[in-house]
Scaffold this active site. Structure first.
Site, PDB file in Angstrom:
ATOM      1  CG  HIS A  59       4.328 -15.408   1.090  1.00 32.01           C
ATOM      2  ND1 HIS A  59       3.527 -15.609  -0.008  1.00 32.01           N
ATOM      3  CD2 HIS A  59       5.246 -14.476   0.721  1.00 32.01           C
ATOM      4  CE1 HIS A  59       3.928 -14.827  -0.994  1.00 32.01           C
ATOM      5  NE2 HIS A  59       4.982 -14.141  -0.584  1.00 32.01           N
ATOM      6  CD  GLU A  63       7.418  -5.860  -3.392  1.00 28.93           C
ATOM      7  OE1 GLU A  63       8.285  -6.699  -3.101  1.00 28.93           O
ATOM      8  OE2 GLU A  63       6.391  -6.144  -4.018  1.00 28.93           O
TER       9      GLU A  63
END
Ligand SMILES: Cc1cc2nc3c(=O)[nH]c(=O)nc-3n(C[C@H](O)[C@H](O)[C@H](O)COP(=O)(O)OP(=O)(O)OC[C@H]3O[C@@H](n4cnc5c(N)ncnc54)[C@H](O)[C@@H]3O)c2cc1C
Length: 547
Positions: A354, A125
Site C-alpha cells: 500500500h 483511524e
C-alpha cells in the site's frame, strides 16, 4: 527567470515537476506566476495514488486534540525511527494545509453542531488517539486531486504534458564528470515513442511510491518506483526501503484488483472476523482493530496462513444502513458492484502492498543529495514515517513538503543556471524488440517473488533467495535495455527491479523486527537500533558541499 522555450524535442523551463499527484500539483500551484514551469504525468493527469485515497488527511483541529498528541501518535507508530523535528514541523502545518486546500476548492465533509454552526467532520483511524482526519466522505483523494488538477489546468502559468514518462535524470556528473547538479530529464513521449530533453534549473521528483513491486497492491499502475530508481542512478541516497506498508483490508475478489476498503470503517466500529464470526484482533493487540496497520496486516496474514484461508471478513453491518451509506458511499457502491452489500453482511478482505515509507533522502526543504533536485510526496524519505506510516499522514506530508520546496525554489530563482549543452537521447545502437515476452515474463516473476519472499512476514533465507533472483533479473534487464528501443513497460520494469533490489538489501541489513519489517529470524526490536535508519549509498554519491 528563463521563459518557457520549446525547440524540436527540447524543452526549457525554470522548474520541471515530474508527477501530478497531490505533491506535484500543489507545488505547481504554489510556484505558478513566479517562474516558468512544466508538470509531467506518465498517464492521464489525475491518475496516481492521490486520486484513490479514501480516508483523509490528518490535522489537529478537534477541540481536545493537540500538536503534541499528533506528534506522539506519529512517533509511536514509527517505532523510534521518526525524526521528531520533521514530525513536529509537518504536524504544525496541518491546519494551514487544510485551509489552503479549501482555498483551492476542495470540499471536505462538514457536520452541524448543536448550536447550528457547521464544522469540519473529523474521523478517526488506526494509531490516532483523537478524531483528527479531515475527509471528503470516503473519496478524499479524488476531491483533492480533481480540485488541484482543475486549478492547474485553468492556470495559464502552468504547462502540463500528459503521457510523458521520465526515463532518467540528467546531471552535470553524467555530462561533465564533475559536481552533481541536476539539469533536466530524458522523457519519453508515450504518444510518439520519441525521447525528448526537458532541461530545467530545478527538477522535482513527485512520482509517488513503488507498491507495484508486489503482486497484490492497492496502488494504481503509476506506482512503479520510477522516481526512487532515477534518483538512485543520479547519485541520491535511498533510506528505509524495508518499510513497505501493507494495507490490511483490500476487497478480496478476482475482479476487484485489490480495491481498498478504508480504515475509517474500523474507526467507525467495523469488526474483523473469521468466516464463523469469531473476532481475533484483541488476541494480537489491546487496541484491537484500531491497532496500527502493520499489526493488523500481520494478524490477518497469520490467520490466513494458520487456517489456510484466502481472506478474512470486515463487518460493519450492525450499524444503521443510512449511517453506512452516508459515511461510505463509494465503498458501499463499489462493494455492491461485486455482489457484497456491506449494510447486510461482512465483506471479504485481504492485505495488499500500500505505501512506500522509505524513499529518496531529503531534508526539511525537500532537497536531495543532488544539487537542484528535489523530491516530494511518497517518493521521498523525509523522516516523518519512521518504521511505519500512520494513516492519513501521507497526504499531509505531500502538501507540507511541496510548500517547503516552493519556498526554497522561489528564494533561489536568481541563481545562475548551469552552463551545459544536453545531447539528444542516443538511439543509434538499439533496435525494436522482437522479444517482448522477456519483459512481461520478468514483470510477473519479479512481483511474484517479492510477494512470496519479501512480503509481510520475512525470513533471512527467503530474502537471500529473492536477492539471487533480483541479481539475475537486473543483469537480464540491463542487457535488454542496451539493445532494444525503450517502452513504458521496459522503463517501469527496469525501475521496479532496481527498487526491489533496494528493498531486499535494506531488509537483509536490518537484523530486528520493527514497525513494518517483520523477520522471523529476529522477532524482536533491538534497542541498539533505535533511531538507526537504513541508508543505502549509490556508487556515484558525492556529498554536497556544506553551504
Ligand atoms: C487506495 C489508496 C488509499 C489511500 N488513502 C490515503 C488516505 O486516506 N490518506 C493519506 O494520507 N494517504 C492515503 N494514501 C496514500 C496517498 O494517497 C499517497 O501517499 C499520496 O497520494 C502520494 O501522492 P504523490 O503526489 O506523492 O504521488 P501520486 O499521487 O501517486 O502521483 C504520482 C504521479 O507521478 C507520475 N509519475 C510516476 N512516475 C513517472 C514518470 N516516470 N514520469 C512521469 N510521471 C511519473 C504519475 O503519473 C502521477 O502523476 C492512499 C493510497 C492509496 C493507493
Amino acid at each position: 527567470m528563463v521563459s518557457s522555450v520549446q525547440e524540436f524535442n527540447k524543452h526549457y523551463h525554470d522548474v520541471l515537476i515530474i508527477g501530478s499527484g497531490a505533491a506535484g500539483l500543489s507545488l505547481a500551484l504554489r510556484l505558478a506566476g513566479h517562474c516558468s514551469l512544466m508538470i509531467l504525468s506518465k498517464g492521464p493527469l489525475t491518475e496516481g495514488s492521490t486520486f484513490y485515497a479514501q480516508g483523509g488527511i490528518s490535522a489537529v483541529i478537534g477541540q481536545y486534540d493537540s500538536i503534541d498528541s499528533h506528534v506522539n501518535d506519529t512517533l509511536d507508530a514509527g517505532a523510534n525511527l521518526c525524526d521528531e523535528r520533521i514530525v513536529r514541523y509537518t504536524v504544525e502545518h496541518g491546519r494551514h494545509i487544510i485551509r489552503w486546500l479549501q482555498q483551492q476548492g476542495v470540499e471536505f465533509t462538514h457536520e452541524t453542531l448543536a448550536d447550528g454552526s457547521a464544522t469540519l467532520h473529523l474521523t478517526r483511524e488506526g494509531g490516532h488517539s483523537h478524531r483528527r482526519v479531515v475527509h471528503a466522505a470516503d473519496a478524499t483523494g479524488k476531491a483533492i486531486e480533481t480540485s488541484l488538477a482543475s486549478q492547474a489546468l485553468n492556470n495559464p502559468n502552468i504547462n502540463i504534458l500528459e503521457h510523458r514518462i521520465a526515463v532518467d535524470l540528467i546531471t552535470t556528473q553524467k555530462l561533465l564528470g564533475k559536481n552533481n547538479r541536476c539539469v533536466g530529464a530524458y522523457v519519453q513521449n508515450l504518444e510518439t515513442g520519441r525521447v525528448e530533453v526537458f532541461q530545467a534549473r530545478f527538477v522535482v521528483l513527485a512520482t509517488g511510491g513503488a507498491s507495484k513491486v508486489y503482486l497484490y497492491t492497492s496502488n494504481p499502475d503509476t506506482a512503479s518506483g520510477d522516481g526512487i530508481a532515477m534518483a538512485w542512478r543520479a547519485g541520491c541516497r535511498v533510506v528505509n526501503m524495508e518499510f513497505m506498508q501493507f494495507h490490511p483490508t483490500c476487497l478480496y475478489h478476482s475482479k476487484a484488483k485489490t480495491y481498498l476498503i478504508t480504515e475509517a470503517i474500523r474507526g467507525e466500529g467495523g469488526k474483523l472476523i473469521l468466516a464463523d464470526g469469531t473476532e481475533f484482533m484483541h488476541r494480537f493487540d489491546p487496541r484491537g482493530v484500531l491497532a496500527p496497520r502493520d499489526i493488523v496486516a500481520r494478524a490477518i496474514d497469520h490467520q490466513m496462513k494458520r487456517l489456510g484461508i484466502d481472506c478474512v471478513y470486515l463487518d460493519i453491518s450492525h450499524k444503521p444502513t443510512e449511517f453506512i451509506k452516508s459515511h461510505f458511499p463509494n465503498v458501499y457502491a463499489r462493494c455492491l458492484e461485486f455482489g457484497y452489500d456491506m449494510t447486510k453482511a461482512p465483506i471479504p478482505v485481504v492485505p495488499a502492498a500500500h505505501y512506500t515509507c522509505g524513499g529518496v533522502m531529503t531534508n526539511r526543504k525537500a532537497q536531495t543529495d543532488v544539487e537542484n533536485l528535489f523530491a516530494i510526496g511518497e517518493v521521498s524519505f523525509t523522516g516523518l514515517h519512521g518504521a511505519n506510516r500512520m494513516a492519513s499522514n501521507s497526504l499531509l506530508e505531500c502538501l507540507v513538503f511541496a510548500s517547503s520546496a516552493s519556498e526554497d525554489i522561489m528564494a533561489r530563482l536568481e541563481e545562475p543556471p548551469a552552463d551545459v549543452e544536453i545531447p539528444p537521447w542516443d538511439e543509434s545502437k538499439v533496435t525494436d524488440s522482437d522479444e517482448e515476452v522477456v519483459v512481461s515474463h520478468n514483470w510477473d516473476e519479479l512481483r511474484r517473488f517479492m510477494w512470496d519472499y519479501v512480503g509481510i512476514v520475512r525470513t533471512t533465507k527467503r530474502l537471500q533467495r529473492a536477492k539471487r533472483r533480483v541479481d539475475l533479473l537486473l543483469r537480464e534487464i540491463d542487457e535488454y535495455y542496451s539493445h532494444f528501443r525503450i517502452t513504458r513497460d521496459l522503463i517501469e520494469l527496469r525501475d521496479l527491479a532496481l527498487v526491489a533490489d533496494l528493498i531486499i538489501r535494506s531488509a537483509l541489513s536490518r537484523n530486528e523486527s520493527r514497525g513494518l519489517h517483520y523477520i522471523l529470524d529476529y522477532p524482536h526490536i533491538d534497542p541498539k537500533l533505535d533511531h538507526a535508519s537504513t541508508i543505502l549509498e549509490p556508487k556515484n554519491y558525492c556529498p554536497l558541499p556544506v553551504k
